[in-house]
Motif scaffolding. Structure first.
Motif, short mmCIF file in Angstrom:
data_model
loop_
_atom_site.label_atom_id
_atom_site.label_comp_id
_atom_site.label_asym_id
_atom_site.label_seq_id
_atom_site.Cartn_x
_atom_site.Cartn_y
_atom_site.Cartn_z
N ARG A 177 0.84 -1.19 0.00
CA ARG A 177 0.00 0.00 0.00
C ARG A 177 0.88 1.24 0.00
O ARG A 177 1.73 1.42 0.87
CB ARG A 177 -0.89 0.01 1.24
CG ARG A 177 -1.88 1.19 1.26
CD ARG A 177 -2.57 1.32 2.61
NE ARG A 177 -1.63 1.66 3.67
CZ ARG A 177 -1.45 0.96 4.78
NH1 ARG A 177 -2.15 -0.14 4.99
NH2 ARG A 177 -0.56 1.34 5.69
N THR A 178 0.69 2.10 -1.00
CA THR A 178 1.42 3.36 -1.08
C THR A 178 0.44 4.47 -1.46
O THR A 178 -0.24 4.38 -2.48
CB THR A 178 2.55 3.30 -2.13
OG1 THR A 178 1.99 2.96 -3.41
CG2 THR A 178 3.60 2.27 -1.75
N ASP A 179 0.37 5.50 -0.61
CA ASP A 179 -0.47 6.67 -0.90
C ASP A 179 -1.90 6.30 -1.27
O ASP A 179 -2.46 6.82 -2.23
CB ASP A 179 0.15 7.52 -2.02
CG ASP A 179 1.53 8.04 -1.65
OD1 ASP A 179 1.73 8.37 -0.45
OD2 ASP A 179 2.40 8.08 -2.52
N GLY A 180 -2.48 5.38 -0.53
CA GLY A 180 -3.87 5.01 -0.76
C GLY A 180 -4.09 4.01 -1.87
O GLY A 180 -5.24 3.68 -2.18
N VAL A 181 -3.03 3.50 -2.50
CA VAL A 181 -3.13 2.53 -3.59
C VAL A 181 -2.64 1.17 -3.10
O VAL A 181 -1.52 1.06 -2.59
CB VAL A 181 -2.32 2.95 -4.83
CG1 VAL A 181 -2.41 1.89 -5.92
CG2 VAL A 181 -2.80 4.30 -5.35
N ALA A 182 -3.46 0.13 -3.24
CA ALA A 182 -3.02 -1.24 -2.98
C ALA A 182 -2.48 -1.81 -4.27
O ALA A 182 -3.22 -1.94 -5.26
CB ALA A 182 -4.18 -2.08 -2.46
N ARG A 183 -1.20 -2.14 -4.29
CA ARG A 183 -0.55 -2.64 -5.50
C ARG A 183 -0.33 -4.14 -5.36
O ARG A 183 0.52 -4.58 -4.58
CB ARG A 183 0.77 -1.91 -5.74
CG ARG A 183 0.57 -0.39 -5.89
CD ARG A 183 1.88 0.38 -5.98
NE ARG A 183 1.63 1.81 -5.94
CZ ARG A 183 1.39 2.56 -7.02
NH1 ARG A 183 1.42 2.00 -8.22
NH2 ARG A 183 1.16 3.85 -6.90
N LEU A 184 -1.12 -4.93 -6.10
CA LEU A 184 -1.01 -6.39 -6.09
C LEU A 184 -0.13 -6.80 -7.25
O LEU A 184 -0.47 -6.58 -8.42
CB LEU A 184 -2.39 -7.04 -6.25
CG LEU A 184 -3.34 -7.07 -5.04
CD1 LEU A 184 -3.85 -5.67 -4.71
CD2 LEU A 184 -4.49 -8.00 -5.32
N THR A 185 1.02 -7.38 -6.93
CA THR A 185 1.96 -7.81 -7.97
C THR A 185 2.01 -9.33 -7.99
O THR A 185 2.39 -9.96 -7.00
CB THR A 185 3.36 -7.25 -7.70
OG1 THR A 185 3.30 -5.83 -7.62
CG2 THR A 185 4.32 -7.65 -8.83
N MET A 186 1.60 -9.91 -9.11
CA MET A 186 1.71 -11.37 -9.28
C MET A 186 3.16 -11.69 -9.60
O MET A 186 3.72 -11.17 -10.57
CB MET A 186 0.77 -11.83 -10.40
CG MET A 186 -0.69 -11.55 -10.11
SD MET A 186 -1.82 -12.06 -11.45
CE MET A 186 -1.48 -10.80 -12.69
N CYS A 187 3.77 -12.57 -8.79
CA CYS A 187 5.23 -12.75 -8.90
C CYS A 187 5.63 -14.21 -8.99
O CYS A 187 6.64 -14.63 -8.42
CB CYS A 187 5.92 -12.07 -7.72
SG CYS A 187 5.25 -12.49 -6.09
N ARG A 188 4.86 -15.00 -9.73
CA ARG A 188 5.25 -16.39 -9.98
C ARG A 188 6.18 -16.43 -11.19
O ARG A 188 5.80 -16.82 -12.29
CB ARG A 188 4.01 -17.24 -10.22
CG ARG A 188 3.19 -17.51 -8.99
CD ARG A 188 3.89 -18.44 -8.01
NE ARG A 188 4.12 -19.75 -8.56
CZ ARG A 188 3.21 -20.74 -8.58
NH1 ARG A 188 2.01 -20.52 -8.07
NH2 ARG A 188 3.51 -21.90 -9.08
N ASP A 189 7.42 -16.01 -10.98
CA ASP A 189 8.34 -15.95 -12.11
C ASP A 189 8.78 -17.34 -12.57
O ASP A 189 9.36 -17.49 -13.65
CB ASP A 189 9.57 -15.10 -11.78
CG ASP A 189 10.34 -15.60 -10.57
OD1 ASP A 189 9.84 -16.51 -9.88
OD2 ASP A 189 11.44 -15.09 -10.33
N ASP A 190 8.46 -18.38 -11.78
CA ASP A 190 8.80 -19.74 -12.19
C ASP A 190 7.89 -20.26 -13.30
O ASP A 190 8.22 -21.20 -14.01
CB ASP A 190 8.72 -20.69 -10.99
CG ASP A 190 7.33 -20.71 -10.36
OD1 ASP A 190 6.72 -19.63 -10.26
OD2 ASP A 190 6.87 -21.80 -9.97
#
Length: 444
Positions: A177-190
């Motif tokens: 969460r930054t400045d009121g924004v929830a940032r969901l990052t999908m990180c299954r790089d495999d």
């Protein structure tokens, strides 16, 4: 023609519930005894396959007859007359215990999970029958949908820590969460963000946290940077369902194919169902959502885009729904996609596997903006700022209700539950996922 169950058995499962429960259990035991006397599914002769199919068909005919007459009584017993909200997995486990033979037990499912898809008996089809009948019911169906819109226990446990720090590393998803924004990052790089049971659980938890945290005004979903040699250092949105996991028997009907649609995707669209406000206010609480598509959104990744308020794409990205190649139903895309593209293009994308390049004019039916990759970050921030408006949330709620009523969605999911279960165990899908699961990256 395969004979069905005798008329006496059909009459018994349509009788009073206590007698019908016992009759169903007897019929299920007979089917199990027949299957136990045969070799495993991958080693049967044609004659043995026919015997197994006859036993399964007879038992499933009785299950359908039982549920057609008793589904509301069954659901009321499992949920204390709809005073308890049981999620899909909880409801299935309770049904297996209270109504032997209605759905497979957890022990049976655990044994099947250890097998490749081609060697399974297909007991999840019985779960498809059960959830299809439950969702068809105008009493039980809406109650189950409400249960799936409630926050998960995992999210409630993690909420205090996330509210304090603004960070949650869930494994396959990072939430910040930054400045009121929830940032969901999908990180299954495999696996290029290909989804499996684990990622569905992580995504639903992240969506819940974003919706529960009062400091979050708007949410963003984006793929992280990959380590795959072909895409090293590039962001990738999603490669869709993990076909290797499907081939190996690791994609479940309840915890993936049904939970995904009734859980986090529906929550993005509708919001969370909460009971902490005045009774006269709407019970669901939602927030605006933005998606940013880098490189590609394939299959399940493309399905995701249909529930977002704004979608931005890099000009070198593409979108595809290769359902005909994989042999399964692309989630709720058959229900939603035509609203965006019109029926003809929807059929081209779903039935013919048409790939839509972000630079094509038709891409603007699926995304709101297309930008050069180096300009996408700034464009995403502008989009997030626009969705902070005071009236945005009320308007998105009404737009979503006008475009897709909960009742229409419920009826679609009732049919989807069984149809997807049947596709999951069809011979063509089992053959295809064996070829598509060899670690080959998507064409791009």
């Amino acid at each position: 023609m395969t004979p069905g169950p005798p008329e006496t058995a059909l009459r018994d499962v349509r009788g009073e519930l206590p007698l019908a429960r016992a009759a169903l259990a007897r019929a299920a035991r007979r089917a199990e005894e027949t299957l136990a006397a045969l070799p495993g599914p991958g080693r049967r002769t044609e004659r043995e396959q026919a015997a197994a199919a006859e036993a399964l068909d007879a038992a499933r005919t009785l299950r359908c007859a039982f549920l057609d007459h008793h589904v509301d009584a069954v659901y009321d017993e499992l949920t204390a007359h709809r005073t308890r909200h049981a999620r899909l997995d909880e409801l299935a486990a309770a049904a297996a215990a209270a109504f032997p033979g209605l759905v497979p037990t957890e022990e049976r499912l655990a044994a099947e999970r250890a097998l490749p898809q081609a060697h399974k008996e297909g007991h999840e089809i019985d779960q498809g029958i059960f959830f299809g009948r439950v969702l068809t019911s105008p009493l039980a169906g809406p109650h189950l949908m409400d249960a799936m819109l409630r926050p998960t226990p995992r999210a409630l446990e993690l909420l205090p820590r996330f509210a304090e720090t603004g960070i949650a590393d869930l494994g396959s998803v990072r939430l910040e969460r930054t400045d009121g924004v929830a940032r969901l990052t999908m990180c299954r790089d495999d696996c290029l963000n290909a989804e499996d049971d684990r990622q569905v659980d992580d995504m639903e938890t992240a969506v819940d946290l974003a919706l529960l945290d009062p400091a979050v005004e708007v949410a963003l979903v984006r793929g992280g940077e990959m380590t795959h040699p072909r895409y090293r250092g590039r962001r990738v949105f999603s490669a869709g369902i993990n076909l290797k996991a499907l081939h190996n028997g690791g994609i479940s009907l309840v915890d993936f194919l049904l939970r995904r649609e009734l859980g986090y995707l529906h929550k993005i669209l509708r919001g969370l169902l909460l009971d902490d406000g005045p009774a006269w206010l709407p019970r669901t609480r939602g927030k605006p959502w933005v998606a940013a598509v880098d490189t590609f959104a394939i299959g399940g990744g493309a399905q995701l885009l249909l529930v977002f308020d704004q979608v931005l794409a890099a000009s070198d990205a593409y979108i595809s729904l290769p359902a005909a190649q994989e042999g399964i139903i692309p989630g709720v895309s058959n229900f939603r996609l035509g609203r965006f593209t019109g029926p003809r293009l929807a059929r081209q994308i779903i039935l013919n596997g048409r790939r839509v390049e972000a630079r094509e004019p038709e891409a603007l039916l699926l995304v709101d903006e297309v930008h050069d990759p180096e300009d996408l970050d700034l464009a995403v921030e502008r989009s997030l700022d626009r969705l902070r408006g005071a009236a945005v949330n009320a308007n998105r709620r009404i737009l979503n209700l006008a475009e897709e009523s909960p009742e229409e969605f419920r009826r679609y999911m009732a049919d989807f539950a069984l149809q997807q279960a049947l596709r999951l165990y069809s011979s063509d899908v089992i053959g295809k996922v064996g070829r598509f699961s060899q670690g080959r990256p998507p064409a791009g």
